[in-house]
Design a protein around this motif. Sequence first.
Motif, short mmCIF file in Angstrom:
data_model
loop_
_atom_site.label_atom_id
_atom_site.label_comp_id
_atom_site.label_asym_id
_atom_site.label_seq_id
_atom_site.Cartn_x
_atom_site.Cartn_y
_atom_site.Cartn_z
N ALA A 15 10.78 26.43 -5.76
CA ALA A 15 12.21 26.70 -5.98
C ALA A 15 12.76 25.83 -7.11
CB ALA A 15 12.98 26.47 -4.68
N LEU A 16 12.37 24.56 -7.16
CA LEU A 16 12.83 23.69 -8.23
C LEU A 16 12.30 24.15 -9.59
CD1 LEU A 16 12.56 20.21 -6.51
CD2 LEU A 16 14.65 21.22 -7.47
N ILE A 17 11.04 24.52 -9.62
CA ILE A 17 10.46 25.01 -10.88
C ILE A 17 11.19 26.26 -11.34
CG2 ILE A 17 8.38 26.03 -11.90
CD1 ILE A 17 6.78 24.06 -10.06
N ARG A 18 11.42 27.18 -10.44
CA ARG A 18 12.14 28.42 -10.79
C ARG A 18 13.53 28.10 -11.34
NH1 ARG A 18 12.77 30.30 -6.10
NH2 ARG A 18 10.62 31.00 -5.92
N LEU A 19 14.26 27.24 -10.65
CA LEU A 19 15.60 26.86 -11.10
C LEU A 19 15.54 26.16 -12.46
CD1 LEU A 19 18.65 26.71 -10.34
CD2 LEU A 19 18.15 24.41 -9.47
N GLY A 20 14.59 25.28 -12.62
CA GLY A 20 14.45 24.55 -13.88
C GLY A 20 14.20 25.48 -15.05
N PHE A 21 13.30 26.44 -14.87
CA PHE A 21 12.96 27.34 -15.97
C PHE A 21 14.00 28.43 -16.20
CE2 PHE A 21 8.16 26.39 -15.38
CZ PHE A 21 8.22 25.35 -16.29
N THR A 22 14.72 28.83 -15.16
CA THR A 22 15.66 29.95 -15.33
C THR A 22 17.08 29.52 -15.61
OG1 THR A 22 16.05 30.12 -12.94
CG2 THR A 22 14.28 31.50 -13.88
N GLU A 23 17.48 28.32 -15.15
CA GLU A 23 18.88 27.93 -15.28
C GLU A 23 19.13 26.58 -15.96
OE1 GLU A 23 21.41 28.53 -11.87
OE2 GLU A 23 20.01 30.00 -11.04
N LEU A 24 18.16 25.69 -15.96
CA LEU A 24 18.39 24.32 -16.43
C LEU A 24 17.78 24.02 -17.80
CD1 LEU A 24 17.87 22.43 -13.05
CD2 LEU A 24 20.03 23.20 -14.07
N GLY A 25 17.14 24.98 -18.42
CA GLY A 25 16.60 24.77 -19.75
C GLY A 25 15.32 23.96 -19.82
N VAL A 26 14.64 23.78 -18.70
CA VAL A 26 13.39 23.02 -18.68
C VAL A 26 12.31 23.82 -19.41
CG1 VAL A 26 11.57 22.11 -17.16
CG2 VAL A 26 13.99 21.84 -16.54
N LEU A 27 11.50 23.12 -20.21
CA LEU A 27 10.41 23.76 -20.95
C LEU A 27 9.04 23.45 -20.36
CD1 LEU A 27 11.61 23.05 -24.60
CD2 LEU A 27 11.96 25.11 -23.22
N ARG A 28 8.92 22.29 -19.66
CA ARG A 28 7.62 21.89 -19.09
C ARG A 28 7.85 21.06 -17.84
NH1 ARG A 28 3.52 17.62 -19.82
NH2 ARG A 28 1.45 18.59 -19.80
N VAL A 29 7.07 21.35 -16.82
CA VAL A 29 7.10 20.58 -15.57
C VAL A 29 5.74 19.91 -15.43
CG1 VAL A 29 7.27 20.68 -13.06
CG2 VAL A 29 8.72 22.16 -14.47
N THR A 30 5.76 18.63 -15.15
CA THR A 30 4.53 17.87 -14.98
C THR A 30 4.56 17.17 -13.62
OG1 THR A 30 3.10 16.18 -15.97
CG2 THR A 30 5.47 15.82 -16.14
N ALA A 31 3.39 16.85 -13.10
CA ALA A 31 3.28 16.13 -11.83
C ALA A 31 2.01 15.31 -11.84
CB ALA A 31 3.27 17.11 -10.66
N ASN A 32 2.03 14.18 -11.16
CA ASN A 32 0.87 13.27 -11.09
C ASN A 32 0.62 12.86 -9.65
OD1 ASN A 32 0.67 12.93 -14.02
ND2 ASN A 32 2.55 11.75 -13.82
N THR A 33 -0.63 12.60 -9.35
CA THR A 33 -1.00 12.02 -8.07
C THR A 33 -2.36 11.36 -8.22
OG1 THR A 33 -1.15 12.41 -5.68
CG2 THR A 33 -2.21 14.05 -7.10
N MET A 34 -2.76 10.64 -7.20
CA MET A 34 -4.10 10.05 -7.22
C MET A 34 -5.13 11.17 -7.14
SD MET A 34 -3.78 6.71 -4.73
CE MET A 34 -5.53 6.33 -4.90
N THR A 35 -6.25 10.99 -7.80
CA THR A 35 -7.33 11.97 -7.80
C THR A 35 -7.73 12.34 -6.38
OG1 THR A 35 -8.12 11.20 -9.93
CG2 THR A 35 -9.70 12.38 -8.56
N VAL A 36 -7.74 11.36 -5.47
CA VAL A 36 -8.21 11.58 -4.10
C VAL A 36 -7.16 12.24 -3.20
CG1 VAL A 36 -9.92 9.73 -4.18
CG2 VAL A 36 -7.58 9.22 -3.41
N ASN A 37 -5.95 12.43 -3.68
CA ASN A 37 -4.89 13.02 -2.85
C ASN A 37 -4.98 14.55 -2.89
OD1 ASN A 37 -2.60 13.72 -1.44
ND2 ASN A 37 -1.25 12.30 -2.54
N GLU A 38 -5.93 15.08 -2.15
CA GLU A 38 -6.21 16.53 -2.17
C GLU A 38 -5.02 17.37 -1.71
OE1 GLU A 38 -8.77 18.18 -3.39
OE2 GLU A 38 -9.77 16.34 -4.02
#
Length: 196
Positions: free
Chosen positions: A123-146
């Motif tokens: 829902a956040l990604i959809r809102l970001g791309f459709t209404e907030l002008g976001v061009l790229r969404v990134t996320a990070n986590t530890m490699t082991v956090n499956e």
Amino acid sequence: MRAFLETGRLTLRPFRDSDADDVLALDNDPEVMRYINGGAPTTRAEVLRETMPALLRHYACLDGPAGVEGRGYWAAQDRGSGAFLGWFEFRPLRADSCDEVELGYRLDRRAWGGGLATEGSRALIRLGFTELGVLRVTANTMTVNERSRRVMEKAGLRYVRTFFEEWPDAIEGSELGDVEYAVTRAQWRDGRGGSE
């Protein structure tokens, strides 16, 4: 307080000072914090001095629907009961631009396993791309956090890279590094994000 975003099961709203006790409880669950700080306890003073100011920070480029003030973090509540479930991050990487935002989530264990992290992230990604002008969404986590990696994939992000950083305290699995996932607006529109 007005909602920033609602999904079928979640209400995401701006944080308020009175959320400090819920944040403290969340940050003191060793399983919730396993891949953040190895499950180490957090003090009330740390929450008030460090965590709450970050959760309350305003980003004008994220001002949302119905005039809701933009924040980089949103309190997540059960839409039916209003119970605090944790939070979602959708924070600009630069304070002056919402072109690129970081997605994150920290949910209470009772909210695990039911798809709420994926639901809120999509829902956040959809809102970001459709209404907030976001061009790229990134996320990070530890490699082991499956689990977190799977949420990123289900939300439409794709693996970008594995990287290694110096952390003040090593935690189990940190020797394998961290991973970055991302999706651009063009990829999202073309349906070239992650898996369902």
